[in-house]
Design a protein around this motif. Structure first.
Motif, PDB file in Angstrom:
ATOM      1  N   UNK A  58      11.943  28.300  46.385  1.00  0.00           N
ATOM      2  CA  UNK A  58      11.890  29.752  46.477  1.00  0.00           C
ATOM      3  C   UNK A  58      12.818  30.157  47.613  1.00  0.00           C
ATOM      4  N   UNK A  59      13.714  31.078  47.312  1.00  0.00           N
ATOM      5  CA  UNK A  59      14.657  31.584  48.310  1.00  0.00           C
ATOM      6  C   UNK A  59      14.622  33.100  48.293  1.00  0.00           C
ATOM      7  N   UNK A  60      15.243  33.713  49.273  1.00  0.00           N
ATOM      8  CA  UNK A  60      15.344  35.165  49.315  1.00  0.00           C
ATOM      9  C   UNK A  60      15.228  35.682  50.731  1.00  0.00           C
ATOM     10  N   UNK A  61      15.164  37.020  50.859  1.00  0.00           N
ATOM     11  CA  UNK A  61      15.092  37.620  52.191  1.00  0.00           C
ATOM     12  C   UNK A  61      13.720  38.233  52.495  1.00  0.00           C
ATOM     13  N   UNK A  62      12.749  38.033  51.608  1.00  0.00           N
ATOM     14  CA  UNK A  62      11.396  38.530  51.882  1.00  0.00           C
ATOM     15  C   UNK A  62      10.824  37.755  53.065  1.00  0.00           C
ATOM     16  N   UNK A  63      10.104  38.474  53.929  1.00  0.00           N
ATOM     17  CA  UNK A  63       9.542  37.805  55.117  1.00  0.00           C
ATOM     18  C   UNK A  63       8.376  36.903  54.740  1.00  0.00           C
ATOM     19  N   UNK A  64       7.522  37.373  53.841  1.00  0.00           N
ATOM     20  CA  UNK A  64       6.360  36.590  53.400  1.00  0.00           C
ATOM     21  C   UNK A  64       6.205  36.722  51.890  1.00  0.00           C
ATOM     22  N   UNK A  65       5.839  35.601  51.251  1.00  0.00           N
ATOM     23  CA  UNK A  65       5.578  35.592  49.811  1.00  0.00           C
ATOM     24  C   UNK A  65       4.316  34.777  49.544  1.00  0.00           C
ATOM     25  N   UNK A  66       3.701  35.039  48.413  1.00  0.00           N
ATOM     26  CA  UNK A  66       2.590  34.224  47.920  1.00  0.00           C
ATOM     27  C   UNK A  66       3.107  33.433  46.733  1.00  0.00           C
ATOM     28  N   UNK A  67       2.777  32.144  46.692  1.00  0.00           N
ATOM     29  CA  UNK A  67       3.322  31.240  45.680  1.00  0.00           C
ATOM     30  C   UNK A  67       2.178  30.554  44.936  1.00  0.00           C
ATOM     31  N   UNK A  68       2.287  30.501  43.617  1.00  0.00           N
ATOM     32  CA  UNK A  68       1.377  29.723  42.774  1.00  0.00           C
ATOM     33  C   UNK A  68       2.235  28.812  41.914  1.00  0.00           C
ATOM     34  N   UNK A  69       1.840  27.542  41.785  1.00  0.00           N
ATOM     35  CA  UNK A  69       2.655  26.600  41.031  1.00  0.00           C
ATOM     36  C   UNK A  69       1.778  25.540  40.374  1.00  0.00           C
ATOM     37  N   UNK A  70       2.311  24.960  39.297  1.00  0.00           N
ATOM     38  CA  UNK A  70       1.604  23.930  38.544  1.00  0.00           C
ATOM     39  C   UNK A  70       1.956  22.549  39.074  1.00  0.00           C
ATOM     40  N   UNK A  71       0.952  21.683  39.083  1.00  0.00           N
ATOM     41  CA  UNK A  71       1.176  20.261  39.329  1.00  0.00           C
ATOM     42  C   UNK A  71       0.463  19.501  38.223  1.00  0.00           C
ATOM     43  N   UNK A  72       0.727  18.212  38.092  1.00  0.00           N
ATOM     44  CA  UNK A  72       0.147  17.404  37.043  1.00  0.00           C
ATOM     45  C   UNK A  72      -0.614  16.245  37.674  1.00  0.00           C
ATOM     46  N   UNK A  73      -1.860  16.093  37.268  1.00  0.00           N
ATOM     47  CA  UNK A  73      -2.687  14.978  37.737  1.00  0.00           C
ATOM     48  C   UNK A  73      -3.348  14.331  36.533  1.00  0.00           C
ATOM     49  N   UNK A  74      -3.048  13.078  36.316  1.00  0.00           N
ATOM     50  CA  UNK A  74      -3.650  12.317  35.219  1.00  0.00           C
ATOM     51  C   UNK A  74      -3.507  13.031  33.880  1.00  0.00           C
ATOM     52  N   UNK A  75      -2.340  13.608  33.638  1.00  0.00           N
ATOM     53  CA  UNK A  75      -2.071  14.283  32.376  1.00  0.00           C
ATOM     54  C   UNK A  75      -2.649  15.674  32.268  1.00  0.00           C
ATOM     55  N   UNK A  76      -3.243  16.188  33.349  1.00  0.00           N
ATOM     56  CA  UNK A  76      -3.815  17.533  33.329  1.00  0.00           C
ATOM     57  C   UNK A  76      -2.986  18.478  34.191  1.00  0.00           C
ATOM     58  N   UNK A  77      -2.895  19.708  33.767  1.00  0.00           N
ATOM     59  CA  UNK A  77      -2.162  20.740  34.484  1.00  0.00           C
ATOM     60  C   UNK A  77      -3.100  21.406  35.485  1.00  0.00           C
ATOM     61  N   UNK A  78      -2.690  21.444  36.756  1.00  0.00           N
ATOM     62  CA  UNK A  78      -3.499  22.019  37.827  1.00  0.00           C
ATOM     63  C   UNK A  78      -2.646  23.054  38.550  1.00  0.00           C
ATOM     64  N   UNK A  79      -3.234  24.205  38.923  1.00  0.00           N
ATOM     65  CA  UNK A  79      -2.500  25.237  39.656  1.00  0.00           C
ATOM     66  C   UNK A  79      -2.876  25.185  41.134  1.00  0.00           C
ATOM     67  N   UNK A  80      -1.865  25.191  41.981  1.00  0.00           N
ATOM     68  CA  UNK A  80      -2.055  25.223  43.424  1.00  0.00           C
ATOM     69  C   UNK A  80      -1.394  26.482  43.954  1.00  0.00           C
ATOM     70  N   UNK A  81      -1.708  26.849  45.196  1.00  0.00           N
ATOM     71  CA  UNK A  81      -1.105  28.057  45.756  1.00  0.00           C
ATOM     72  C   UNK A  81      -0.795  27.873  47.232  1.00  0.00           C
ATOM     73  N   UNK A  82       0.110  28.712  47.701  1.00  0.00           N
ATOM     74  CA  UNK A  82       0.491  28.761  49.114  1.00  0.00           C
ATOM     75  C   UNK A  82       0.631  30.241  49.465  1.00  0.00           C
ATOM     76  N   UNK A  83      -0.160  30.712  50.433  1.00  0.00           N
ATOM     77  CA  UNK A  83      -0.167  32.131  50.797  1.00  0.00           C
ATOM     78  C   UNK A  83       0.648  32.388  52.048  1.00  0.00           C
ATOM     79  N   UNK A  84       1.215  33.575  52.118  1.00  0.00           N
ATOM     80  CA  UNK A  84       1.970  34.047  53.291  1.00  0.00           C
ATOM     81  C   UNK A  84       3.019  33.048  53.757  1.00  0.00           C
ATOM     82  N   UNK A  85       3.810  32.597  52.820  1.00  0.00           N
ATOM     83  CA  UNK A  85       4.858  31.626  53.129  1.00  0.00           C
ATOM     84  C   UNK A  85       6.145  32.326  53.535  1.00  0.00           C
ATOM     85  N   UNK A  86       6.844  31.732  54.502  1.00  0.00           N
ATOM     86  CA  UNK A  86       8.185  32.187  54.846  1.00  0.00           C
ATOM     87  C   UNK A  86       9.195  31.514  53.924  1.00  0.00           C
ATOM     88  N   UNK A  87      10.380  32.078  53.841  1.00  0.00           N
ATOM     89  CA  UNK A  87      11.420  31.524  52.966  1.00  0.00           C
ATOM     90  C   UNK A  87      12.546  30.930  53.798  1.00  0.00           C
TER      91      UNK A  87
END
Length: 143
Positions: A58-87
Motif C-alpha cells: 500500500x502506497x500513497x500520501x494518506x497519513x493513516x489508513x486501515x487495511x484488511x487482507x486475506x491470508x491462507x492457512x491450511x487451505x482456508x482463507x482468513x482475513x486479517x487487519x491492520x488499523x491506523x497504519x502509516x504508508x
C-alpha cells in the motif's frame, strides 16, 4: 428362380448376428471422462501443495489508513487487519494451500489523502486499485 440376396448385416457377420458398437463407444467415453477427472484432481492437488509467494503493498500520501487482507492457512482463507497504519505498508508471505478469492482493501483515514493497493501472487500480474479522500476505499481482488 434365384435365391434371395442375404441381408447386409448377415453378410458382414458369418453367424448372422450384428455386433453392437455402442457398448464399446460408451466404455471409451467413460474411460476418457474418468482419466480427465483424475488428471484434474492431480493438477488441483499439485497447485494446493505448491508454495506461493504473496506480496501486499500500500502506497500513497494518506497519513493513516486501515487495511484488511486475506491470508491462507491450511487451505482456508482468513482475513486479517491492520488499523491506523502509516504508508508505505508492505506484507509478504509464502503459503501452501493457496486458494483464489483473496482481498486487500485499504480505507483512507479521516485526515484524507490518497492510497493505492497492489497484490502480486507468484509470477502473476499484480492487481491494483486507487482511492482518494477521507473514507475512500481501494480494493484489490481477483487473486
Amino acid at each position: 428362380m434365384s435365391e434371395p440376396l442375404p441381408h447386409p448385416d448377415h453378410a458382414a457377420h458369418p453367424h448372422g448376428r450384428r455386433r453392437r458398437r455402442w457398448p464399446w463407444v460408451l466404455l471409451g467415453a467413460v474411460l476418457l471422462f474418468a482419466g480427465g477427472c483424475a488428471a484434474l484432481v492431480v493438477v488441483i492437488s499439485d497447485e494446493n501443495d505448491k508454495t506461493v509467494k504473496v506480496v501486499y503493498q500500500v502506497t500513497g500520501d494518506a497519513r493513516k489508513v486501515n487495511i484488511a487482507y486475506s491470508t491462507w492457512r491450511d487451505g482456508s482463507l482468513v482475513t486479517e487487519s491492520a488499523s491506523s497504519q502509516g504508508l508505505p505498508w508492505r506484507k509478504e508471505l509464502s503459503t501452501k494451500g493457496f486458494v483464489k478469492g483473496g482481498l486487500l482493501a485499504v480505507t483512507v483515514g479521516p485526515g484524507g489523502g490518497s492510497a493505492a493497493c497492489e497484490v502480486t501472487v507468484g509470477d502473476d500480474a499484480p492487481r491494483t486499485a486507487k482511492a482518494a479522500g477521507a473514507g475512500a476505499t481501494a480494493t484489490c481482488t481477483g487473486f
